[in-house]
Motif scaffolding. Structure first.
Motif, PDB file in Angstrom:
ATOM      1  N   ALA A   1       0.828  -1.212   0.000  1.00 52.40           N
ATOM      2  CA  ALA A   1       0.000   0.000   0.000  1.00 52.40           C
ATOM      3  C   ALA A   1       0.860   1.259   0.000  1.00 52.40           C
ATOM      4  N   GLY A   2       2.128   1.132   0.436  1.00 48.41           N
ATOM      5  CA  GLY A   2       2.997   2.302   0.508  1.00 48.41           C
ATOM      6  C   GLY A   2       3.863   2.510  -0.711  1.00 48.41           C
ATOM      7  N   CYS A   3       3.611   1.774  -1.779  1.00 40.32           N
ATOM      8  CA  CYS A   3       4.425   1.924  -2.984  1.00 40.32           C
ATOM      9  C   CYS A   3       4.317   3.347  -3.526  1.00 40.32           C
ATOM     10  N   SER A   4       5.454   3.924  -3.866  1.00 42.94           N
ATOM     11  CA  SER A   4       5.450   5.308  -4.357  1.00 42.94           C
ATOM     12  C   SER A   4       5.061   5.392  -5.828  1.00 42.94           C
ATOM     13  N   GLN A   5       5.207   4.296  -6.555  1.00 43.74           N
ATOM     14  CA  GLN A   5       4.862   4.279  -7.966  1.00 43.74           C
ATOM     15  C   GLN A   5       3.348   4.203  -8.157  1.00 43.74           C
ATOM     16  N   GLY A   6       2.868   4.781  -9.200  1.00 37.27           N
ATOM     17  CA  GLY A   6       1.491   4.557  -9.582  1.00 37.27           C
ATOM     18  C   GLY A   6       1.405   3.286 -10.405  1.00 37.27           C
ATOM     19  N   GLY A   7       0.279   3.019 -10.974  1.00 36.12           N
ATOM     20  CA  GLY A   7       0.137   1.877 -11.849  1.00 36.12           C
ATOM     21  C   GLY A   7      -0.154   0.586 -11.110  1.00 36.12           C
ATOM     22  N   GLU A   8       0.271  -0.515 -11.693  1.00 35.10           N
ATOM     23  CA  GLU A   8      -0.056  -1.845 -11.178  1.00 35.10           C
ATOM     24  C   GLU A   8       0.674  -2.151  -9.869  1.00 35.10           C
ATOM     25  N   ARG A   9       0.038  -2.998  -9.090  1.00 39.75           N
ATOM     26  CA  ARG A   9       0.682  -3.546  -7.887  1.00 39.75           C
ATOM     27  C   ARG A   9       0.558  -5.053  -7.953  1.00 39.75           C
ATOM     28  N   TRP A  10       1.678  -5.692  -8.201  1.00 38.06           N
ATOM     29  CA  TRP A  10       1.709  -7.138  -8.364  1.00 38.06           C
ATOM     30  C   TRP A  10       2.514  -7.767  -7.234  1.00 38.06           C
ATOM     31  N   ILE A  11       2.144  -8.977  -6.900  1.00 39.22           N
ATOM     32  CA  ILE A  11       2.846  -9.658  -5.813  1.00 39.22           C
ATOM     33  C   ILE A  11       2.995 -11.138  -6.156  1.00 39.22           C
ATOM     34  N   LEU A  12       4.198 -11.648  -5.924  1.00 35.79           N
ATOM     35  CA  LEU A  12       4.466 -13.067  -6.126  1.00 35.79           C
ATOM     36  C   LEU A  12       4.357 -13.759  -4.784  1.00 35.79           C
ATOM     37  N   ALA A  13       3.530 -14.790  -4.718  1.00 32.55           N
ATOM     38  CA  ALA A  13       3.320 -15.487  -3.451  1.00 32.55           C
ATOM     39  C   ALA A  13       4.642 -15.989  -2.903  1.00 32.55           C
ATOM     40  N   ALA A  14       4.805 -15.848  -1.581  1.00 30.25           N
ATOM     41  CA  ALA A  14       6.004 -16.372  -0.928  1.00 30.25           C
ATOM     42  C   ALA A  14       6.041 -17.880  -1.096  1.00 30.25           C
ATOM     43  N   ASP A  15       7.212 -18.460  -0.852  1.00 31.84           N
ATOM     44  CA  ASP A  15       7.388 -19.900  -1.046  1.00 31.84           C
ATOM     45  C   ASP A  15       6.277 -20.681  -0.371  1.00 31.84           C
ATOM     46  N   ASN A  16       5.643 -21.576  -1.146  1.00 36.61           N
ATOM     47  CA  ASN A  16       4.621 -22.491  -0.635  1.00 36.61           C
ATOM     48  C   ASN A  16       3.349 -21.788  -0.172  1.00 36.61           C
ATOM     49  N   GLN A  17       3.143 -20.547  -0.619  1.00 37.35           N
ATOM     50  CA  GLN A  17       1.928 -19.829  -0.220  1.00 37.35           C
ATOM     51  C   GLN A  17       1.095 -19.529  -1.453  1.00 37.35           C
ATOM     52  N   ASP A  18      -0.215 -19.711  -1.332  1.00 42.58           N
ATOM     53  CA  ASP A  18      -1.070 -19.379  -2.473  1.00 42.58           C
ATOM     54  C   ASP A  18      -1.624 -17.967  -2.387  1.00 42.58           C
ATOM     55  N   GLY A  19      -1.502 -17.352  -1.190  1.00 39.92           N
ATOM     56  CA  GLY A  19      -1.869 -15.963  -1.055  1.00 39.92           C
ATOM     57  C   GLY A  19      -3.329 -15.660  -1.271  1.00 39.92           C
ATOM     58  N   ALA A  20      -4.193 -16.595  -1.036  1.00 44.79           N
ATOM     59  CA  ALA A  20      -5.610 -16.389  -1.303  1.00 44.79           C
ATOM     60  C   ALA A  20      -6.209 -15.278  -0.464  1.00 44.79           C
TER      61      ALA A  20
END
Length: 443
Positions: A275-294
């Motif tokens: 939420a604190g990203c200074s860039q505009g545009g997309e915010r993408w996240i790669l799930a940590a190891d063995n996590q589906d991030g649901a």
């Protein structure tokens, strides 16, 4: 009047741990039966499995305890052989066995009816009596501990592709434990370290350590925590500062002292920082190891694996923010647009990753920190050790910072180690476009 409602509660629970079974034809080990490392023969009691070990009622040292209004008395032999209040002493070993088998108390009255009776085989009875004679004395030592030494173990990849990492961790461990030995060792006990290579299987390596035996495993590094953790817990071997995070709360949490945040905790920290990203545009996240991030909430776009993310980055917009686990940074280094900000979740404080090779680099530092924590726990546990002593010492650790400005954390009465840290890799500034020209290719 029932004078001793809980005189031998420990024996009512000794079969329930059932974490190991005495081999056919082998002589029972009285300490293993009492502490719950081994189970009594089937049919000894009607109590269900998993109820608890003897020590859970009367304490690992037999000192007794209190549960609500019930005073659970001590089981040390000197107490059994002396009067307690108006109740006489047990006359002899036969009287103690009668209490276990038939519920006959000190003064002939029956023990509390909620306490099952035990039909001990002769060999089990002899083993338990022999152990009760030394329970709570200086001779009552857990596996891996002697009067002048403590044998510790570690599980590391010492050969193969990760061999250099494992050898660095081992060097740090040896340095920390060696420094403690130079000072005389905790309460005069020398610390000996047995290292086993995990290159040919972590579970087989853990089983080998259990046979040594060792008092605790310190600073190990194995890829899948669950099976190894459960094997060591079955042998009541504490795990101190494992250097691979578990997926969530360790499956055998009551036997581990965690140093690193779990993968679940790292993922939560990563999602929160986006939420604190200074860039505009997309915010993408790669799930940590063995996590589906649901559980991640909008507006995050989550990717389940590096291949899926790499394909998307090939068509990424000009600006955006990408959240990654540390293990994925090198894998995706060439795929992330330079104009994207990156936020990397770290399982260790960023200070530990400093570019200083004088002390051997981050893996040796981690090994040294694991060893330092182990020595601190031994010092706080006191001279009278038992299998669960290090875990209980961790719960009482208070403020302790083996790394400057990175104190270890406690929550809910449990030692939980470090919180996840976040490293920000800022986006490169876009090249200025001369006036009157197009920034579109071919324009």
């Amino acid at each position: 009047m029932i004078r001793y409602p809980a005189i031998l509660c420990a024996f009512l629970a000794a079969t329930m741990a059932a974490v190991a079974t005495t081999g056919a034809g082998a002589a029972p080990d009285g300490r293993a039966l009492y502490q719950g490392i081994a189970a009594f023969a089937p049919g000894t009691t009607s109590l269900p499995a998993g109820f608890g070990a003897c020590a859970r009622c009367h304490g690992a040292d037999g000192a007794g305890s209190r549960e609500g209004a019930v005073r659970i008395p001590p089981l040390v032999w000197s107490d059994l052989m002396h009067p307690r209040g108006d109740a006489p002493a047990f006359r002899d070993e036969a009287a103690v066995l009668a209490a276990i088998a038939t519920g006959a108390g000190r003064d002939g009255t029956s023990l509390n009816a909620v306490m099952p009776r035990f039909r001990l085989a002769p060999a089990e009875a002899a083993a338990l009596l022999a152990y009760l004679h030394r329970l709570g004395t200086a001779k009552d030592l857990p596996p891996g501990v002697s009067a002048d030494a403590i044998t510790l173990g570690t599980l590391l990849p010492l050969s193969g592709p990760s061999g250099e990492v494992g050898r660095d961790v081992l060097a740090g461990l040896k340095q920390a434990l060696g420094a403690a030995n130079v000072s005389g060792g905790p309460f005069g006990r020398r610390l000996d370290l047995v290292d086993v290579d995990t290159a040919y299987g972590a579970e087989a390596a853990a089983a080998r350590l259990a046979e040594v035996p060792v008092f605790a495993v310190v600073g190990g590094l194995w890829p899948t925590r669950g099976p190894v953790d459960r094997l060591l817990a079955a042998h009541r071997i504490a795990i101190v500062a494992p250097l691979a995070p578990d997926e969530a709360t360790p499956a055998a949490a009551e036997w581990s002292v965690e140093l690193l945040p779990s993968s679940t905790a790292q993922q939560a920290a990563l999602a929160a920082t986006m939420a604190g990203c200074s860039q505009g545009g997309e915010r993408w996240i790669l799930a940590a190891d063995n996590q589906d991030g649901a559980s991640a909430s909008s507006p995050l776009r989550r990717f389940a694996g590096p291949a899926e993310l790499r394909a998307a980055l090939g068509q990424a917009p000009a600006r955006g923010c990408l959240g990654l686990a540390l293990s994925s940074v090198s894998t995706l280094r060439d795929a992330v647009p330079s104009t994207w900000e990156q936020r990397v979740v770290l399982p260790v404080p960023a200070a530990l990753l400093r570019d200083d090779e004088e002390d051997g680099g981050p893996w040796k530092r981690l090994g040294g920190i694991a060893g330092t924590l182990l020595v601190e726990l031994l010092s706080r546990a006191g001279p009278r050790l038992y299998e669960h002593a290090l875990i209980e010492a961790a719960d009482r650790l208070g403020d302790f910072a083996p790394l400057q400005l990175a104190p270890l954390r406690h929550a809910g009465g449990r030692f939980l180690g470090w919180q996840a840290d976040i490293m920000v890799i800022p986006a490169a500034r876009p090249e200025p476009v001369p006036p009157g020209t197009s920034n579109l290719k071919g324009g």
